[in-house]
Design a protein around this motif. Structure first.
Motif, PDB file in Angstrom:
ATOM      1  N   ASN A 167       0.846  -1.192   0.000  1.00 39.28           N
ATOM      2  CA  ASN A 167       0.000   0.000   0.000  1.00 39.28           C
ATOM      3  C   ASN A 167       0.878   1.238   0.000  1.00 39.28           C
ATOM      4  OD1 ASN A 167      -2.581  -1.306   0.191  1.00 39.28           O
ATOM      5  ND2 ASN A 167      -2.055  -1.809   2.304  1.00 39.28           N
ATOM      6  N   CYS A 168       0.386   2.288  -0.627  1.00 35.35           N
ATOM      7  CA  CYS A 168       1.142   3.536  -0.689  1.00 35.35           C
ATOM      8  C   CYS A 168       0.302   4.681  -0.142  1.00 35.35           C
ATOM      9  CB  CYS A 168       1.517   3.862  -2.127  1.00 35.35           C
ATOM     10  SG  CYS A 168       2.616   2.667  -2.889  1.00 35.35           S
ATOM     11  N   ASP A 169       0.987   5.634   0.487  1.00 30.97           N
ATOM     12  CA  ASP A 169       0.365   6.906   0.818  1.00 30.97           C
ATOM     13  C   ASP A 169       1.106   7.971   0.019  1.00 30.97           C
ATOM     14  OD1 ASP A 169       2.758   7.472   2.167  1.00 30.97           O
ATOM     15  OD2 ASP A 169       1.921   6.973   4.125  1.00 30.97           O
ATOM     16  N   SER A 170       0.944   9.228   0.337  1.00 30.69           N
ATOM     17  CA  SER A 170       1.557  10.275  -0.471  1.00 30.69           C
ATOM     18  C   SER A 170       3.080  10.318  -0.347  1.00 30.69           C
ATOM     19  CB  SER A 170       0.978  11.637  -0.087  1.00 30.69           C
ATOM     20  OG  SER A 170       1.256  11.906   1.271  1.00 30.69           O
ATOM     21  N   ALA A 171       3.645   9.647   0.658  1.00 32.03           N
ATOM     22  CA  ALA A 171       5.095   9.726   0.877  1.00 32.03           C
ATOM     23  C   ALA A 171       5.848   8.438   0.593  1.00 32.03           C
ATOM     24  CB  ALA A 171       5.376  10.163   2.315  1.00 32.03           C
ATOM     25  N   SER A 172       5.239   7.273   0.862  1.00 34.21           N
ATOM     26  CA  SER A 172       5.989   6.024   0.722  1.00 34.21           C
ATOM     27  C   SER A 172       5.048   4.845   0.482  1.00 34.21           C
ATOM     28  CB  SER A 172       6.818   5.769   1.977  1.00 34.21           C
ATOM     29  OG  SER A 172       5.968   5.549   3.078  1.00 34.21           O
ATOM     30  N   CYS A 173       5.673   3.685   0.238  1.00 39.92           N
ATOM     31  CA  CYS A 173       4.923   2.445   0.030  1.00 39.92           C
ATOM     32  C   CYS A 173       5.461   1.393   0.996  1.00 39.92           C
ATOM     33  CB  CYS A 173       5.079   1.958  -1.406  1.00 39.92           C
ATOM     34  SG  CYS A 173       4.406   3.103  -2.633  1.00 39.92           S
ATOM     35  N   THR A 174       4.530   0.683   1.653  1.00 36.82           N
ATOM     36  CA  THR A 174       4.933  -0.319   2.637  1.00 36.82           C
ATOM     37  C   THR A 174       4.169  -1.619   2.421  1.00 36.82           C
ATOM     38  OG1 THR A 174       3.283   0.506   4.197  1.00 36.82           O
ATOM     39  CG2 THR A 174       5.509   1.384   4.425  1.00 36.82           C
ATOM     40  N   TYR A 175       4.836  -2.724   2.799  1.00 34.37           N
ATOM     41  CA  TYR A 175       4.189  -4.033   2.819  1.00 34.37           C
ATOM     42  C   TYR A 175       3.239  -4.087   4.014  1.00 34.37           C
ATOM     43  CZ  TYR A 175       7.644  -5.673  -0.589  1.00 34.37           C
ATOM     44  OH  TYR A 175       8.405  -5.836  -1.704  1.00 34.37           O
ATOM     45  N   PRO A 176       2.320  -5.060   4.069  1.00 34.23           N
ATOM     46  CA  PRO A 176       1.407  -5.172   5.207  1.00 34.23           C
ATOM     47  C   PRO A 176       2.122  -5.274   6.557  1.00 34.23           C
ATOM     48  CG  PRO A 176       0.614  -6.550   3.419  1.00 34.23           C
ATOM     49  CD  PRO A 176       1.974  -6.018   3.012  1.00 34.23           C
ATOM     50  N   ASN A 177       3.368  -5.816   6.567  1.00 33.66           N
ATOM     51  CA  ASN A 177       4.095  -5.924   7.838  1.00 33.66           C
ATOM     52  C   ASN A 177       4.790  -4.626   8.231  1.00 33.66           C
ATOM     53  OD1 ASN A 177       6.330  -5.753   6.181  1.00 33.66           O
ATOM     54  ND2 ASN A 177       7.067  -7.832   6.589  1.00 33.66           N
ATOM     55  N   GLY A 178       4.658  -3.554   7.419  1.00 31.37           N
ATOM     56  CA  GLY A 178       5.239  -2.261   7.747  1.00 31.37           C
ATOM     57  C   GLY A 178       6.590  -1.979   7.111  1.00 31.37           C
ATOM     58  N   ASN A 179       7.208  -2.966   6.492  1.00 29.46           N
ATOM     59  CA  ASN A 179       8.499  -2.749   5.842  1.00 29.46           C
ATOM     60  C   ASN A 179       8.336  -1.910   4.570  1.00 29.46           C
ATOM     61  OD1 ASN A 179       9.832  -4.294   7.760  1.00 29.46           O
ATOM     62  ND2 ASN A 179       9.736  -6.170   6.528  1.00 29.46           N
ATOM     63  N   GLN A 180       9.334  -1.076   4.295  1.00 29.50           N
ATOM     64  CA  GLN A 180       9.329  -0.262   3.082  1.00 29.50           C
ATOM     65  C   GLN A 180       9.520  -1.147   1.846  1.00 29.50           C
ATOM     66  OE1 GLN A 180       8.993   3.147   2.615  1.00 29.50           O
ATOM     67  NE2 GLN A 180       8.431   3.278   4.770  1.00 29.50           N
ATOM     68  N   VAL A 181       8.827  -0.812   0.768  1.00 24.14           N
ATOM     69  CA  VAL A 181       8.969  -1.532  -0.500  1.00 24.14           C
ATOM     70  C   VAL A 181      10.150  -0.918  -1.250  1.00 24.14           C
ATOM     71  CG1 VAL A 181       7.841  -2.168  -2.657  1.00 24.14           C
ATOM     72  CG2 VAL A 181       6.479  -1.899  -0.578  1.00 24.14           C
ATOM     73  N   PRO A 182      11.147  -1.742  -1.638  1.00 23.19           N
ATOM     74  CA  PRO A 182      12.257  -1.195  -2.426  1.00 23.19           C
ATOM     75  C   PRO A 182      11.738  -0.590  -3.733  1.00 23.19           C
ATOM     76  CG  PRO A 182      12.722  -3.442  -1.727  1.00 23.19           C
ATOM     77  CD  PRO A 182      11.291  -3.171  -1.392  1.00 23.19           C
ATOM     78  N   GLU A 183      12.327   0.520  -4.154  1.00 26.60           N
ATOM     79  CA  GLU A 183      11.847   1.218  -5.347  1.00 26.60           C
ATOM     80  C   GLU A 183      11.814   0.325  -6.580  1.00 26.60           C
ATOM     81  OE1 GLU A 183      13.598   4.966  -6.176  1.00 26.60           O
ATOM     82  OE2 GLU A 183      12.828   5.848  -4.339  1.00 26.60           O
ATOM     83  N   GLU A 184      12.791  -0.563  -6.736  1.00 28.40           N
ATOM     84  CA  GLU A 184      12.824  -1.407  -7.931  1.00 28.40           C
ATOM     85  C   GLU A 184      11.683  -2.427  -7.959  1.00 28.40           C
ATOM     86  OE1 GLU A 184      15.577  -3.255  -4.868  1.00 28.40           O
ATOM     87  OE2 GLU A 184      15.293  -1.240  -5.661  1.00 28.40           O
ATOM     88  N   GLN A 185      10.952  -2.581  -6.862  1.00 25.66           N
ATOM     89  CA  GLN A 185       9.816  -3.509  -6.816  1.00 25.66           C
ATOM     90  C   GLN A 185       8.480  -2.769  -6.844  1.00 25.66           C
ATOM     91  OE1 GLN A 185      10.355  -6.146  -3.470  1.00 25.66           O
ATOM     92  NE2 GLN A 185      12.350  -6.839  -4.217  1.00 25.66           N
ATOM     93  N   ARG A 186       8.551  -1.470  -7.082  1.00 27.22           N
ATOM     94  CA  ARG A 186       7.334  -0.653  -7.126  1.00 27.22           C
ATOM     95  C   ARG A 186       6.955  -0.293  -8.546  1.00 27.22           C
ATOM     96  NH1 ARG A 186       8.573   4.294  -4.049  1.00 27.22           N
ATOM     97  NH2 ARG A 186       6.780   4.971  -5.231  1.00 27.22           N
ATOM     98  N   CYS A 187       5.706   0.058  -8.721  1.00 27.70           N
ATOM     99  CA  CYS A 187       5.196   0.480 -10.021  1.00 27.70           C
ATOM    100  C   CYS A 187       5.431   1.971 -10.244  1.00 27.70           C
ATOM    101  CB  CYS A 187       3.705   0.145 -10.117  1.00 27.70           C
ATOM    102  SG  CYS A 187       2.995   0.403 -11.737  1.00 27.70           S
ATOM    103  N   GLY A 188       5.386   2.785  -9.206  1.00 31.69           N
ATOM    104  CA  GLY A 188       5.677   4.211  -9.316  1.00 31.69           C
ATOM    105  C   GLY A 188       4.519   5.041  -9.820  1.00 31.69           C
ATOM    106  N   MET A 189       4.867   6.177 -10.424  1.00 31.98           N
ATOM    107  CA  MET A 189       3.865   7.165 -10.829  1.00 31.98           C
ATOM    108  C   MET A 189       2.831   6.620 -11.802  1.00 31.98           C
ATOM    109  SD  MET A 189       6.128  10.624 -11.114  1.00 31.98           S
ATOM    110  CE  MET A 189       4.695  11.637 -11.481  1.00 31.98           C
ATOM    111  N   GLN A 190       3.200   5.656 -12.635  1.00 24.98           N
ATOM    112  CA  GLN A 190       2.231   5.111 -13.588  1.00 24.98           C
ATOM    113  C   GLN A 190       1.058   4.452 -12.879  1.00 24.98           C
ATOM    114  OE1 GLN A 190       5.226   2.817 -15.726  1.00 24.98           O
ATOM    115  NE2 GLN A 190       4.514   3.821 -17.571  1.00 24.98           N
ATOM    116  N   CYS A 191       1.292   3.996 -11.652  1.00 26.85           N
ATOM    117  CA  CYS A 191       0.226   3.346 -10.887  1.00 26.85           C
ATOM    118  C   CYS A 191      -0.362   4.275  -9.831  1.00 26.85           C
ATOM    119  CB  CYS A 191       0.774   2.082 -10.220  1.00 26.85           C
ATOM    120  SG  CYS A 191       1.194   0.801 -11.412  1.00 26.85           S
ATOM    121  N   GLY A 192      -0.047   5.554  -9.904  1.00 29.43           N
ATOM    122  CA  GLY A 192      -0.604   6.509  -8.947  1.00 29.43           C
ATOM    123  C   GLY A 192       0.102   6.494  -7.611  1.00 29.43           C
TER     124      GLY A 192
END
Length: 142
Positions: free
Chosen positions: A100-125
């Motif tokens: 899940n993402c908010d306006s500042a970051s993306c985290t897994y359900p356990n609270g860990n940050q999602v590495p940028e290379e595993q994220r979809c980024g701006m194309q996914c909102g």
């Protein structure tokens, strides 16, 4: 008889004939010379769609309920397409995201940050990643 008087009378006629010939040439250009329109889905041009839902083929254009234009984008490494804010290929399938993402970051359900290379980024909102190409944000007027 002055030669300039004759030239002045011929000038406007010659100009009119030239403009008329150019107009006829461009009016008679075959329709096949113009680019084909973008492909649209079967339910009409720019149908209302859901962001990230699957679509049929790259190049389709839709809109969200709020009127935002979205594009049917290919998903990298697959033969699927999904609605996205941008027409460029999606780095990952937005339907398989387990964070899940908010306006500042993306985290897994356990609270860990999602590495940028595993994220979809701006194309996914999501918030932008360092790898996002952000040409659409450039302001040519400075």
């Amino acid at each position: 008889m002055r030669p300039t008087a004759h030239i002045l009378r011929v000038g406007p006629r010659l100009l009119g004939a030239t403009v008329g010939a150019a107009a006829l040439f461009f009016a008679a250009a075959p329709a096949a010379a113009f680019p084909a329109p973008l492909v649209h889905t079967d339910n009409g041009p720019n149908p209302q769609v859901e962001l990230h839902s699957y679509c049929a083929a790259a190049g389709e254009i839709g809109h969200l309920a709020d009127g935002t234009t979205v594009y049917c984008s290919p998903v990298s490494g697959s033969d699927t397409f999904a609605w996205s804010y941008y027409a460029e290929p999606l780095p990952i399938d937005p339907n398989t995201i387990n964070y899940n993402c908010d306006s500042a970051s993306c985290t897994y359900p356990n609270g860990n940050q999602v590495p940028e290379e595993q994220r979809c980024g701006m194309q996914c909102g999501e918030p932008p990643t360092s790898g996002d190409v952000q040409e659409h944000l450039n302001n040519p007027r400075g």
